[in-house]
Design a protein around this motif. Sequence first.
Motif, short mmCIF file in Angstrom:
data_model
loop_
_atom_site.label_atom_id
_atom_site.label_comp_id
_atom_site.label_asym_id
_atom_site.label_seq_id
_atom_site.Cartn_x
_atom_site.Cartn_y
_atom_site.Cartn_z
N GLU A 116 -2.73 11.74 -1.72
CA GLU A 116 -3.07 10.96 -0.53
C GLU A 116 -2.12 11.28 0.62
OE1 GLU A 116 -5.00 6.94 -2.56
OE2 GLU A 116 -2.84 7.03 -2.17
N VAL A 117 -0.83 11.45 0.29
CA VAL A 117 0.14 11.80 1.32
C VAL A 117 -0.19 13.17 1.90
CG1 VAL A 117 2.55 12.32 1.79
CG2 VAL A 117 1.95 10.38 0.34
N MET A 118 -0.54 14.12 1.05
CA MET A 118 -0.88 15.45 1.52
C MET A 118 -2.14 15.43 2.40
SD MET A 118 1.38 17.56 0.59
CE MET A 118 0.48 19.04 0.99
N LYS A 119 -3.11 14.61 1.97
CA LYS A 119 -4.34 14.49 2.76
C LYS A 119 -4.04 13.92 4.14
CE LYS A 119 -8.85 14.48 3.33
NZ LYS A 119 -8.92 13.86 4.65
N TYR A 120 -3.17 12.93 4.18
CA TYR A 120 -2.79 12.30 5.44
C TYR A 120 -2.08 13.30 6.35
CZ TYR A 120 -0.34 9.27 8.69
OH TYR A 120 0.16 8.69 9.82
N GLN B 97 0.82 -1.19 0.00
CA GLN B 97 0.00 0.00 0.00
C GLN B 97 0.86 1.26 0.00
OE1 GLN B 97 -2.29 -0.85 3.47
NE2 GLN B 97 -4.12 -1.40 2.27
N GLU B 98 1.98 1.23 0.74
CA GLU B 98 2.85 2.38 0.82
C GLU B 98 3.48 2.69 -0.53
OE1 GLU B 98 5.60 1.59 3.88
OE2 GLU B 98 4.17 1.89 5.52
N THR B 99 3.77 1.68 -1.29
CA THR B 99 4.40 1.92 -2.59
C THR B 99 3.41 2.48 -3.60
OG1 THR B 99 3.94 -0.37 -3.20
CG2 THR B 99 6.10 0.10 -2.24
N THR B 100 2.09 2.32 -3.32
CA THR B 100 1.10 2.79 -4.28
C THR B 100 0.45 4.12 -3.85
OG1 THR B 100 -0.62 1.47 -3.19
CG2 THR B 100 0.55 0.45 -5.03
N LEU B 101 0.94 4.73 -2.74
CA LEU B 101 0.37 5.99 -2.30
C LEU B 101 0.67 7.09 -3.30
CD1 LEU B 101 1.19 6.07 1.53
CD2 LEU B 101 -1.05 5.86 0.46
N THR B 102 -0.33 7.91 -3.56
CA THR B 102 -0.15 9.05 -4.46
C THR B 102 0.21 10.28 -3.64
OG1 THR B 102 -2.47 9.69 -4.36
CG2 THR B 102 -1.83 8.06 -6.04
#
Length: 209
Positions: A112-116, A104-109
Amino acid sequence: MSPTRQDAWTQDEDLLLAEVILRHIREGGTQLQAFEEVGKQLSRTPAACGFRWNSYVRKQYKSGIELAKKQRKELKKQPVSFEEAKQPEIDNVITEPSQHNPEQETTLTFPEVMKYLEDIYQRAEQHKSIEADRNGSLERIKELEKQTYYLAAENERLATSLKSVEEDYRSLLEIMEKARKMVVLKEEDRQQKVKFQMDKNGNLERVEK
């Protein structure tokens, strides 16, 4: 180091002594710790603070002492503190990244990182707001407690004054009752000195003894 003071206590110093001791009672501390704390602030010995408290100040804050003891019991009944209550929420924030598996970590956009990150930032801001509200509430509580101690001392002073007035009133009633009895006795005595006799026409006339 400032020299130990031996001058007379002021009203502000008595108030500081009472506030510190009542706080220690409320928080489960000892009076010795309170005496040491006040002694450092006023450049007096703990023994001098203890003597002042036991000989004079303590008598002025009987209601405040009872209130502080009740608050200490209430605090003991609370199993979880504010910091402990919010810790699981903080732990969730810290441990949340570990819930993602490597795939899942390798497929994060990037969005999505900014939202997190935005979610973490919002939670942190919420905790800051809660902490600020908590600090404000604590300051308000301290101010209300101080007012309560003032009112308790004033209530005890007024109660003592009222008791004195009641005693004076009872004494006045006793004096008035004694005066009334004396008037009644004099009147009875005067009436006993009066007699009547028959005149030559057969009428009764009053004769003083």
